[in-house]
Design an enzyme around this catalytic site. Structure first.
Site, PDB file in Angstrom:
ATOM      1  NE  ARG A  21      -8.931 -10.876  -3.396  1.00 26.23           N
ATOM      2  CZ  ARG A  21      -9.485  -9.957  -3.409  1.00 26.23           C
ATOM      3  NH1 ARG A  21      -9.344  -8.775  -3.130  1.00 26.23           N
ATOM      4  NH2 ARG A  21     -10.810 -10.179  -3.398  1.00 26.23           N
ATOM      5  CB  SER A 111     -12.058  -8.759  -6.216  1.00 23.57           C
ATOM      6  OG  SER A 111     -12.862  -7.571  -6.054  1.00 23.57           O
ATOM      7  CG  HIS A 112     -10.327  -4.635  -5.604  1.00 22.42           C
ATOM      8  ND1 HIS A 112     -11.083  -5.557  -4.913  1.00 22.42           N
ATOM      9  CD2 HIS A 112      -9.471  -4.342  -4.868  1.00 22.42           C
ATOM     10  CE1 HIS A 112     -10.596  -5.572  -3.650  1.00 22.42           C
ATOM     11  NE2 HIS A 112      -9.584  -4.922  -3.547  1.00 22.42           N
ATOM     12  CG  ASP A 275     -14.910  -4.843  -8.475  1.00 19.92           C
ATOM     13  OD1 ASP A 275     -16.113  -5.353  -9.069  1.00 19.92           O
ATOM     14  OD2 ASP A 275     -14.139  -5.805  -7.680  1.00 19.92           O
ATOM     15  CG  ASP A 277     -15.221  -9.680  -8.673  1.00 20.45           C
ATOM     16  OD1 ASP A 277     -15.098  -8.491  -8.638  1.00 20.45           O
ATOM     17  OD2 ASP A 277     -15.676 -10.300  -7.875  1.00 20.45           O
ATOM     18  CG  ASP A 279     -17.720  -7.839  -6.179  1.00 17.94           C
ATOM     19  OD1 ASP A 279     -16.847  -7.064  -6.719  1.00 17.94           O
ATOM     20  OD2 ASP A 279     -17.524  -8.665  -5.451  1.00 17.94           O
ATOM     21  NE  ARG A 280     -14.104  -3.798  -3.902  1.00 17.22           N
ATOM     22  CZ  ARG A 280     -12.967  -3.380  -3.194  1.00 17.22           C
ATOM     23  NH1 ARG A 280     -12.346  -2.400  -3.423  1.00 17.22           N
ATOM     24  NH2 ARG A 280     -12.528  -3.980  -2.000  1.00 17.22           N
ATOM     25  CE  LYS A 374     -17.798  -6.267  -2.976  1.00 13.81           C
ATOM     26  NZ  LYS A 374     -16.989  -6.640  -1.735  1.00 13.81           N
TER      27      LYS A 374
HETATM   28  C1  G1P Z   1     -11.619  -5.178   1.134  1.00 18.17           C
HETATM   29  C2  G1P Z   1     -12.518  -4.110   1.366  1.00 18.17           C
HETATM   30  C3  G1P Z   1     -13.923  -4.970   1.946  1.00 18.17           C
HETATM   31  C4  G1P Z   1     -14.408  -6.033   1.087  1.00 18.17           C
HETATM   32  C5  G1P Z   1     -13.258  -6.827   0.629  1.00 18.17           C
HETATM   33  C6  G1P Z   1     -13.706  -7.676  -0.701  1.00 18.17           C
HETATM   34  O1  G1P Z   1     -11.284  -6.088   2.153  1.00 18.17           O
HETATM   35  O2  G1P Z   1     -12.163  -3.597   2.453  1.00 18.17           O
HETATM   36  O3  G1P Z   1     -14.789  -4.247   2.501  1.00 18.17           O
HETATM   37  O4  G1P Z   1     -15.360  -6.765   1.341  1.00 18.17           O
HETATM   38  O5  G1P Z   1     -12.067  -5.976   0.024  1.00 18.17           O
HETATM   39  O6  G1P Z   1     -13.897  -6.739  -1.661  1.00 18.17           O
HETATM   40  P1  G1P Z   1      -9.936  -6.022   3.214  1.00 18.17           P
HETATM   41  O7  G1P Z   1      -8.862  -5.954   2.396  1.00 18.17           O
HETATM   42  O8  G1P Z   1     -10.070  -4.602   3.958  1.00 18.17           O
HETATM   43  O9  G1P Z   1     -10.226  -7.136   4.316  1.00 18.17           O
HETATM   44 ZN    ZN Z   2     -15.093  -7.404  -6.758  1.00 17.77          ZN
END
Ligand code: G1P
Ligand code: ZN
Length: 538
Positions: A21, A111-112, A275, A277, A279-280, A374
């Site tokens: 990312r 992702s988000h 979110d 993509d 998954d959340r 997820k």
């Molecule tokens: C964060 C969330 C984690 C999730 C990940 C991907 O990761 O805390 O639970 O699996 O995003 O969605 P982190 O930034 O804490 O490593």
């Molecule tokens: Zn996501």
């Protein structure tokens, strides 16, 4: 014609908690994306294999997919199954990998995280399990990326991503698929759609915020067209490259439109958001928020109401940072219970070996072994199915749960944008300070265990350390860890949990205040980062 392009490595292509990312502008640098994809191919040896390609439609998705297609063709890939227009949610991609028995897949998403030219871009790589590759594979890919000096790409016209059906690119087959159809079939197989239809026929109201991201079309089809929720129940339903400027993270801070509606006077019965993509998920009732940790516990406790799970489930797992609410449910039902490091990939072995059926994280992630990621819409349907089967509201279901199991007041405090060396020093210092704390008293708490958390995978016997925890005698906890998804700088996450057995109406922020003071003090947060308080609290 296949070209071998000379290149020089970038040294920052290490995958974090969920793939690679980065800022979009970083990924858009010459050969950056190409290097990373070729590094993956150098490790996975893709000749003759088939992969799924999905994406959340964010800025650069279209350009990146065309590059990925041409690099795949040049590396001898047999076939790519691609979501129409380059769209396929993370859960739908995982389903497609499993259903079509492919060798793995790619999801182009951050992702988000916000999208757009000034936002973020990312790539997740999944194996044939349908889940993201293991730490060992991502380490091998990282090693490749540090020495790569050439990648292969086919010189060809762009593929038409809007045309369903099969096309050929030299020897590689490309199948453009409807990204929604197979996913809906899976959901219909798991949940009691008829019971949920009746719920809406009887006047039940909901609002789903797709946050201008990938789940809009899935949500319209499932909630409005199939289940009969009123037209307009899905907000922000059209995927946009920059998510319409939204930060597509379904929580109380960013899903403001939904939150205002659900806490206003004409709130629908049920609210949810997903979110970027898909998954959340976030779950809300009328003027009521369900923490993701509670949601996991409640879903697990109610498994018998769901057709696909009613004959029994294997165990349940949570990330260590997630509250202990689900542990009490697992013990009451006498099912297996596992605590893993943060990141969905740690659940995959447990699901494949039938040790668990459900799993979840405090970061708004819940899912089951129906796929290996997820699944936001799955969680929403699970709640709707519980509501339909029990006739109870979100608040009633949650309050009854607390009465039975106690309430884990839970909050997460994020300290963002810390220089990496400052964050690493803070963690090192903390690691040394923890062991001597065992048995000491701090404020109203007595410390039972203070340690670096280490997970030993029961299947592949790998060992992973992730985060630190301080467990109190009364069941309360403090957890520290550095984020593995920051696209620049470091984020320190502090997770606080206060367990209560009869006081269920307090303000969560007040309830965790004592723990916050202890956490700030032990980790020397202000002295080391200059921050008196967290940047984001969820
Ligand atoms: C964060 C969330 C984690 C999730 C990940 C991907 O990761 O805390 O639970 O699996 O995003 O969605 P982190 O930034 O804490 O490593
Ligand atoms: Zn996501």
């Amino acid at each position: 014609m296949i070209e071998n392009i000379k290149t020089t490595p970038y040294t920052d292509q290490k995958m974090g908690t969920a793939g690679l990312r980065k800022k979009s502008k970083v990924v858009m640098q010459p050969n950056y994306f190409e290097n990373f994809v070729q590094s993956i191919f150098n490790v996975i040896k893709p000749a003759g294999k088939t992969y799924v390609v999905g994406g959340d439609g964010r800025f650069y998705n279209d350009t990146a997919i065309q590059k990925l297609i041409k690099i795949a063709a040049a590396n001898g890939v047999k076939k790519l199954i691609i979501g129409q227009n380059g769209y396929m949610s993370t859960p739908a991609s995982s389903n497609m990998i499993l259903k079509r028995h492919t060798d793995g897949g790619f999801v182009l998403t951050a992702s988000h995280n916000p999208g757009g030219e000034n936002g973020d871009f990312g790539i997740k790589f999944a194996t044939a399990t349908g889940g993201q590759c293991s730490g060992q594979v991502s380490d091998e890919i990282f090693e490749q990326s540090k020495t790569i000096n050439e990648y292969k790409i086919l010189q060809a016209d762009d593929i038409k991503l809007d045309q369903l059906g099969t096309q050929k690119l030299e020897n590689m087959e490309i199948e453009i698929v409807d990204p929604i159809k197979d996913y809906i079939e899976l959901m219909e197989h798991i949940f009691d759609f008829n019971a949920i239809k009746k719920l809406f026929q009887n006047g039940f109201t909901m609002c789903f915020d797709a946050m201008n991201a990938v789940t809009g079309p899935y949500a319209i089809e499932i909630f409005e067209n199939i289940l009969g929720a009123a037209k307009g129940s899905v907000l922000n339903a059209t995927p946009k490259k920059d998510f319409g400027g939204l930060h597509p993270d379904p929580n109380l801070v960013y899903a403001t439109e939904l939150v205002n509606l659900m806490f206003g006077n004409n709130a629908p019965d049920f609210g949810a958001a997903n979110d970027g993509d898909g998954d959340r998920n976030m779950i809300l009732g009328k003027k009521f928020f369900v923490t993701p940790s509670d949601s996991l516990a409640i879903l697990t406790d109610n498994y018998a109401l769901i057709p696909a799970y009613k004959n029994g489930i294997f165990g349940v797992a949570k990330s260590m940072a997630t509250s202990t609410a689900v542990a009490r449910v697992a013990s009451a039902h006498n099912i297996g219970y596992y605590e893993v490091p943060t990141g969905w990939k740690y659940f995959v072995n447990l699901m494949d070996s039938k040790r668990i059926t459900f799993c979840g994280e405090e970061s708004f992630g819940t899912g089951s072994s129906h796929i290996r990621e997820k699944d936001g819409i799955w969680a929403v349907l699970f709640w709707l199915n519980i509501i339909a089967a029990s006739g109870k509201s979100v608040e009633q279901i949650t309050r009854e749960h607390w009465a039975k199991y106690g309430r884990s007041y839970y909050m997460r405090f994020d300290f963002d944008g810390i220089p990496t060396d400052v964050a690493n020093d803070l963690v090192q210092n903390l690691e040394q300070k923890l062991p001597p704390l065992n048995g000491q008293s701090k404020g109203e708490f007595k410390i039972k265990l203070a340690e670096v958390f280490t997970y030993n995978d029961p299947v592949d016997h790998s060992s992973t350390s992730n985060g630190m925890r301080i467990l109190m005698e009364d069941g309360s906890r403090i957890v520290f860890r550095l984020s593995g998804t920051s696209s620049s700088g470091a984020t320190l996450r502090v997770y606080l949990e206060k367990l209560e057995h009869s006081n269920f109406n307090a303000d969560p922020r007040e309830m965790v205040d004592g723990l916050l003071q202890i956490a700030m003090d032990i980790a020397e947060i202000e002295a080391r980062t200059g921050k008196k308080q967290a940047d984001i609290t969820t």
